[in-house]
Write a protein that holds these residues in place. Structure first.
Motif, PDB file in Angstrom:
ATOM      1  N   THR A  10      89.802  70.658 -20.235  1.00 57.77           N
ATOM      2  CA  THR A  10      89.583  69.055 -20.076  1.00 57.77           C
ATOM      3  C   THR A  10      90.482  68.299 -19.274  1.00 57.77           C
ATOM      4  OG1 THR A  10      90.953  68.796 -22.241  1.00 57.77           O
ATOM      5  CG2 THR A  10      88.607  68.808 -22.696  1.00 57.77           C
ATOM      6  N   HIS A  11      91.545  68.739 -19.188  1.00 60.03           N
ATOM      7  CA  HIS A  11      92.456  68.554 -17.981  1.00 60.03           C
ATOM      8  C   HIS A  11      91.921  68.708 -16.764  1.00 60.03           C
ATOM      9  CE1 HIS A  11      96.424  66.929 -16.436  1.00 60.03           C
ATOM     10  NE2 HIS A  11      96.522  68.038 -15.709  1.00 60.03           N
ATOM     11  N   ARG A  12      91.504  69.934 -16.463  1.00 62.25           N
ATOM     12  CA  ARG A  12      90.722  70.187 -15.196  1.00 62.25           C
ATOM     13  C   ARG A  12      89.764  69.207 -15.010  1.00 62.25           C
ATOM     14  NH1 ARG A  12      90.862  74.331 -11.668  1.00 62.25           N
ATOM     15  NH2 ARG A  12      88.930  74.809 -10.224  1.00 62.25           N
ATOM     16  N   LEU A  13      88.844  68.955 -15.861  1.00 60.98           N
ATOM     17  CA  LEU A  13      87.790  68.169 -15.666  1.00 60.98           C
ATOM     18  C   LEU A  13      88.352  66.503 -15.269  1.00 60.98           C
ATOM     19  CD1 LEU A  13      85.305  69.272 -18.442  1.00 60.98           C
ATOM     20  CD2 LEU A  13      84.899  69.343 -15.943  1.00 60.98           C
TER      21      LEU A  13
ATOM     22  N   ASP B 115      85.092  60.345 -19.009  1.00 55.74           N
ATOM     23  CA  ASP B 115      84.996  59.970 -20.641  1.00 55.74           C
ATOM     24  C   ASP B 115      85.607  61.128 -21.124  1.00 55.74           C
ATOM     25  OD1 ASP B 115      83.322  60.317 -23.231  1.00 55.74           O
ATOM     26  OD2 ASP B 115      83.944  58.302 -22.793  1.00 55.74           O
ATOM     27  N   PRO B 116      86.718  61.091 -22.072  1.00 55.97           N
ATOM     28  CA  PRO B 116      87.272  62.273 -22.767  1.00 55.97           C
ATOM     29  C   PRO B 116      86.326  63.083 -23.388  1.00 55.97           C
ATOM     30  CG  PRO B 116      88.788  60.247 -23.055  1.00 55.97           C
ATOM     31  CD  PRO B 116      87.319  59.872 -22.233  1.00 55.97           C
TER      32      PRO B 116
ATOM     33  N   GLU C 284      85.232  66.866 -23.102  1.00 54.04           N
ATOM     34  CA  GLU C 284      85.245  67.936 -24.167  1.00 54.04           C
ATOM     35  C   GLU C 284      83.780  68.441 -24.260  1.00 54.04           C
ATOM     36  OE1 GLU C 284      86.426  68.273 -28.833  1.00 54.04           O
ATOM     37  OE2 GLU C 284      86.768  66.493 -27.913  1.00 54.04           O
ATOM     38  N   GLU C 285      82.694  67.809 -24.418  1.00 56.62           N
ATOM     39  CA  GLU C 285      81.551  68.073 -24.331  1.00 56.62           C
ATOM     40  C   GLU C 285      81.256  69.144 -23.202  1.00 56.62           C
ATOM     41  OE1 GLU C 285      76.887  66.645 -24.888  1.00 56.62           O
ATOM     42  OE2 GLU C 285      78.241  65.367 -24.144  1.00 56.62           O
ATOM     43  N   LEU C 286      81.335  68.830 -22.071  1.00 62.35           N
ATOM     44  CA  LEU C 286      80.979  69.851 -21.134  1.00 62.35           C
ATOM     45  C   LEU C 286      81.915  71.152 -21.238  1.00 62.35           C
ATOM     46  CD1 LEU C 286      79.536  70.812 -18.530  1.00 62.35           C
ATOM     47  CD2 LEU C 286      81.298  69.596 -17.229  1.00 62.35           C
TER      48      LEU C 286
ATOM     49  N   ILE D 125      80.136  66.744 -31.205  1.00 60.43           N
ATOM     50  CA  ILE D 125      80.370  66.154 -29.989  1.00 60.43           C
ATOM     51  C   ILE D 125      79.231  65.981 -28.874  1.00 60.43           C
ATOM     52  CG2 ILE D 125      81.543  67.756 -28.593  1.00 60.43           C
ATOM     53  CD1 ILE D 125      83.560  65.427 -28.059  1.00 60.43           C
ATOM     54  N   SER D 126      78.436  67.082 -29.092  1.00 61.67           N
ATOM     55  CA  SER D 126      77.312  67.226 -28.078  1.00 61.67           C
ATOM     56  C   SER D 126      76.174  66.830 -28.754  1.00 61.67           C
ATOM     57  CB  SER D 126      77.325  68.566 -27.615  1.00 61.67           C
ATOM     58  OG  SER D 126      76.312  68.724 -26.597  1.00 61.67           O
ATOM     59  N   GLY D 127      75.399  65.742 -28.117  1.00 55.87           N
ATOM     60  CA  GLY D 127      74.131  65.379 -28.557  1.00 55.87           C
ATOM     61  C   GLY D 127      73.012  66.416 -28.159  1.00 55.87           C
TER      62      GLY D 127
END
Length: 194
Positions: free
Chosen positions: A12-15, A119-120, A124-126, A153-155
């Motif tokens: 998530t930090h990388r993203l 968006d945090p 996380e979702e990706l 978290i993922s729709g």
């Protein structure tokens, strides 16, 4: 999600720190600057695989209306999959394409690409979707924890799990009906013999 992957926070930090070059306009027809197919080719090479033009052609387009968001998200996913952990793991091309092609298309159909950077929850979702499609889970999580968090978290994953659940229920219903018919036929045969 049977294998243990990297720390989720690293991904998530990388993203969150996705370089501007990966956030530019994808090349569609004669507009845009970034050749997405070249990025995908680079990521696949980093993972020790070569690919065909036919595969790379899926990351080219002439229709901005239908493909812009998908290609923009493919660039972000390419940045994610260029992380040292993925490169060291040497993931097979078919597996990488499950993320770069299939998962990206699903996610892009529901969410603007740059939200997966800004968006945090979408970051996380990706990260979670990418790991799950590669059969990994974040380090420090059990399979149940990773599955639960991904579905919450993922729709797109919720929708996919719901469709799989419906399909399984339909198969079970069909089997029950077939068994009931067979039992009724056997019962009728027994009565006609007697």
């Amino acid at each position: 999600m049977n294998q243990i992957g990297p720390d989720l926070e690293v991904l998530t930090h990388r993203l969150a720190e996705t370089p501007r070059e990966f956030l530019g306009e994808p090349r569609i027809g004669s507009s845009g600057a970034i050749h997405v197919a070249a990025l995908i080719n680079d990521v696949l090479k980093m993972n020790g695989t070569k690919t065909s033009y036919a595969v790379l052609a899926r990351f080219q387009s002439r229709d901005a209306k239908t493909d812009r968001n998908r290609l923009a998200l493919a660039m972000i996913a390419a940045w994610l999959l260029a992380d040292d952990w993925f490169v060291k793991t040497r993931i097979a091309q078919t597996e990488l394409l499950k993320v770069l092609d299939d998962a990206v298309a699903e996610l892009a159909s529901a969410t603007p690409a740059h939200q997966f950077v800004n968006d945090p929850d979408r970051r996380e979702e990706l990260a979670r979707v990418a790991l799950a499609r590669l059969d990994y889970r974040p380090a420090g999580e059990t399979i149940a924890q990773a599955t639960d968090r991904l579905s919450s978290i993922s729709g797109t994953e919720r929708r996919r799990l719901l469709e799989a659940s419906r399909a399984a229920e339909e198969r079970a219903r069909s089997i029950r009906e077939a068994l009931a018919r067979k039992a009724a036929e056997e019962s009728a045969d027994k009565w006609t013999r007697d």
